[in-house]
Design an enzyme around this catalytic site. Structure first.
Site, mmCIF file in Angstrom:
data_model
loop_
_atom_site.group_PDB
_atom_site.id
_atom_site.type_symbol
_atom_site.label_atom_id
_atom_site.label_comp_id
_atom_site.label_asym_id
_atom_site.label_seq_id
_atom_site.Cartn_x
_atom_site.Cartn_y
_atom_site.Cartn_z
ATOM 1 N N ASP A 24 0.815 -1.223 0.000
ATOM 2 C CA ASP A 24 0.000 0.000 0.000
ATOM 3 C C ASP A 24 0.844 1.267 0.000
ATOM 4 O O ASP A 24 0.553 2.224 0.728
ATOM 5 C CB ASP A 24 -0.963 0.007 1.204
ATOM 6 N N LYS A 27 2.376 1.676 -5.395
ATOM 7 C CA LYS A 27 2.975 0.981 -6.550
ATOM 8 C C LYS A 27 2.146 1.179 -7.810
ATOM 9 O O LYS A 27 2.690 1.369 -8.883
ATOM 10 C CB LYS A 27 3.059 -0.532 -6.288
ATOM 11 N N GLY A 51 -3.975 -4.720 -4.020
ATOM 12 C CA GLY A 51 -4.974 -3.776 -4.505
ATOM 13 C C GLY A 51 -4.228 -2.561 -5.002
ATOM 14 O O GLY A 51 -3.666 -1.817 -4.215
ATOM 15 N N HIS A 52 -4.139 -2.400 -6.303
ATOM 16 C CA HIS A 52 -3.362 -1.303 -6.858
ATOM 17 C C HIS A 52 -4.286 -0.216 -7.396
ATOM 18 O O HIS A 52 -5.125 -0.468 -8.245
ATOM 19 C CB HIS A 52 -2.430 -1.824 -7.954
ATOM 20 N N GLN A 251 2.397 -6.437 -2.757
ATOM 21 C CA GLN A 251 2.701 -6.384 -1.314
ATOM 22 C C GLN A 251 4.021 -5.641 -1.066
ATOM 23 O O GLN A 251 4.270 -4.655 -1.713
ATOM 24 C CB GLN A 251 2.735 -7.787 -0.689
HETATM 25 P P1 IMP Z 1 -2.924 -12.838 2.518
HETATM 26 O O1 IMP Z 1 -1.914 -12.323 1.571
HETATM 27 O O2 IMP Z 1 -4.345 -12.606 2.100
HETATM 28 O O3 IMP Z 1 -2.672 -14.245 2.942
HETATM 29 O O4 IMP Z 1 -2.739 -11.968 3.842
HETATM 30 C C1 IMP Z 1 -1.590 -12.072 4.629
HETATM 31 C C2 IMP Z 1 -1.258 -10.724 5.257
HETATM 32 O O5 IMP Z 1 -0.770 -9.870 4.252
HETATM 33 C C3 IMP Z 1 -2.444 -10.009 5.887
HETATM 34 O O6 IMP Z 1 -2.021 -9.256 6.978
HETATM 35 C C4 IMP Z 1 -2.906 -9.120 4.756
HETATM 36 O O7 IMP Z 1 -3.692 -8.039 5.173
HETATM 37 C C5 IMP Z 1 -1.573 -8.699 4.186
HETATM 38 N N1 IMP Z 1 -1.644 -8.303 2.789
HETATM 39 C C6 IMP Z 1 -1.810 -9.089 1.730
HETATM 40 N N2 IMP Z 1 -1.786 -8.357 0.606
HETATM 41 C C7 IMP Z 1 -1.588 -7.087 0.965
HETATM 42 C C8 IMP Z 1 -1.430 -5.859 0.225
HETATM 43 O O8 IMP Z 1 -1.461 -5.796 -1.003
HETATM 44 N N3 IMP Z 1 -1.225 -4.753 0.975
HETATM 45 C C9 IMP Z 1 -1.145 -4.782 2.316
HETATM 46 N N4 IMP Z 1 -1.281 -5.895 3.024
HETATM 47 C C10 IMP Z 1 -1.493 -7.044 2.362
#
Ligand code: IMP
Length: 500
Positions: A24, A27, A51-52, A251
């Site tokens: 976040d 990017k 989420g971009h 991420q």
């Molecule tokens: P997962 O990727 O859905 O398994 O989530 C694992 C952890 O990564 C959680 O704390 C999510 O909120 C975090 N997370 C996954 N994708 C993102 C992202 O794009 N931005 C911020 N946090 C993320």
């Protein structure tokens, strides 16, 4: 492409953009910006957990799976082999763009990208409940990568081969069914009665999953996706050194399964070490990387330690509630200034509002805190020689903040910790963060304070025109983190980007 971009990317053929924090960090904007230069934009890690956000001509788009260069219709956009792909979400995003007259003819999907299936969403949602939860996005990411490592995952191309799909699906469901038998069947039914899971269509009272329904549904989705599916690894290897390739991270390093704040991480390695691999290339193929640093505050969603968090555990608990809060509806909290000397929790609420820090995937309020150099040092060390250039984003959010704090090191406050042959003791100083939750949660930030610049920087076009007080902080970061700032972003639009 403007002159400063031409200068910055002279001699660059393959460019990477990754985040040094917990995601976040802007990017989407950077990828969209560099898409002007690129011939090909490729994603290689993560899935629809990302989420971009992209703002173009007053329109805002949020993509979870489509690469952020997709609106540049003449550029090829690739979803690479390292991505875990939920066909519903790709088709949903393609559908949204079709309404805005984008055909997505420029989209290519790796035949060997990993498939996210209903059982992955169910497992993710069933397991991430109660104590020890990670706070996942619930998009099936962890379970899909787990299956890949366990050697019984499915790939995108399986949807084009009915017999193979069905056989692999049956094999894949075995361990899930065993595990899910531990949950009350009503709970599973409730989870599956969700629009992302076709409102219960895949549920079977006896077998838990209805193999026939899943097969039929996914073979149909396969037909819809067919026009995009191809060997993207080959395409990229052939394009190497001939075309401008832009690699889009997802991420951030602190969420990496290998280098992040484990276990509060996502299930792929979201660093520059893995991004090229996820599109069939190697790190040696990358000429330049912009390592994004959201500054001068940072955010995280989900659980896990966050040393500089505004309002500490109060903020963590508050942000753990899902969904849009009273904050965004502006009911519960009055508008107050960005004054860090006031109530720290309220300061965090105001920074969140000023920066619109609400999860693009889940809508959750993002936890926030001051920029943390021990964590940045860690992320840049992981990037190795690719850590030489950073991009500072969302700088303008703190335009009205009279005092800026930067965390320069930590004081360790926990019990003795055996670190191989040495012992970490209470009171020890850490310059670089140790990415173990047991240590991070006992890492107390030591801050350096700076006066804020207190002027609107959103229209500044040249680095030299930035306020001196801000330039002092930027120089401090460069020196402390042994890196150089290659870009400063002063607003969400493409135009609000300064290349140094
Ligand atoms: P997962 O990727 O859905 O398994 O989530 C694992 C952890 O990564 C959680 O704390 C999510 O909120 C975090 N997370 C996954 N994708 C993102 C992202 O794009 N931005 C911020 N946090 C993320």
């Amino acid at each position: 492409m403007n002159e400063s971009m031409q200068k910055a990317l002279k001699d660059v053929m393959t460019l990477g953009v990754i985040c040094t924090q917990w995601g976040d960090t802007g990017k989407g904007k950077l990828i969209d910006y560099f898409s002007q230069w690129a011939d090909i934009v490729a994603r290689g890690t993560g899935g629809a957990n990302a989420g971009h956000t992209i703002c173009v001509n007053g329109e805002t788009y949020i993509f979870h799976l489509l690469p952020s260069g997709i609106l540049h219709t003449e550029k090829i956009n690739i979803i690479g082999n390292g991505v875990v792909l939920d066909p519903h979400i790709v088709l949903e995003e393609v559908g949204i763009l079709a309404k805005a007259d984008y055909t997505c003819d420029n989209l290519k999907i790796a035949y060997n990208a990993k498939l996210v299936l209903p059982q992955h969403l169910v497992m993710d949602r069933a397991k991430d409940i109660g104590k020890g939860r990670i706070g996942t996005t619930g998009r099936g990411i962890g379970p899909a990568y787990t299956d890949h490592c366990a050697r019984f995952g499915l790939i995108v191309n399986d949807m084009l081969n009915p017999e193979i799909f069905k056989a692999k699906l049956k094999r894949n469901l075995k361990d899930k069914v065993k595990l899910l038998r531990e949950f009350p069947i009503e709970k599973i039914k409730e989870i599956m009665d969700h629009d992302h899971l076709e409102n219960g269509k895949f549920f079977d009272e006896k077998e838990i999953f209805n193999v026939e329904a899943i097969t039929e549904h996914y073979l149909k989705l396969g037909q819809e996706l067919k026009r995009f599916i191809t060997d993207t690894d080959k395409l990229l290897r052939e394009a190497l050194c001939k075309k401008h390739i832009l690699l889009e991270g997802a991420q951030g390093t602190l969420l990496s399964i290998d280098y992040g704040s484990y276990p509060y991480v996502t299930s792929s390695d979201s660093t520059i070490q893995n991004l090229p691999k996820g599109v069939g290339l190697s790190t040696a193929d990358v000429d330049l990387v912009y390592n994004i640093v959201k500054a001068l505050y940072m955010t995280r969603v989900g659980e896990g330690p966050f040393p500089t968090e505004f309002g500490g555990t109060k903020s963590a608990e508050y942000c753990g509630q899902s969904g849009i809060t009273a904050e965004t509806e502006k009911k519960e909290y009055p508008e107050v200034t960005l004054d860090p000397d006031g109530d720290e929790f309220m300061f965090g609420v105001n920074v969140r509002r000023a920066g619109s820090e609400y999860g693009a995937t889940t809508g959750r309020p993002r936890r926030n805190g001051w920029l943390d150099l021990p964590l940045l040092r860690h992320s840049l060390q992981v990037a190795g020689k690719h850590g030489q250039t950073i991009a500072l984003t969302k700088i303008d959010v703190l335009d009205k903040c009279p005092t800026i704090k930067v965390c320069t090191s930590y004081k360790y406050t926990g019990p003795d910790y055996n670190m191989g042959g040495t012992t970490l003791k209470k009171g020890d100083t850490l310059e670089t963060a140790i990415l173990l939750s047991e240590i991070l949660e006992h890492s107390e930030p030591i801050y350096q304070e700076f006066p804020g610049w207190m002027t609107d920087i959103t229209k500044v076009k040249e680095f030299n025109e930035l306020p001196d007080k801000l330039k002092t902080i930027i120089k401090f970061i460069e020196k402390e983190a042994k890196t150089s700032v290659g870009m400063v972003s002063v607003g969400p639009d493409r135009e609000q980007t300064i290349l140094t």
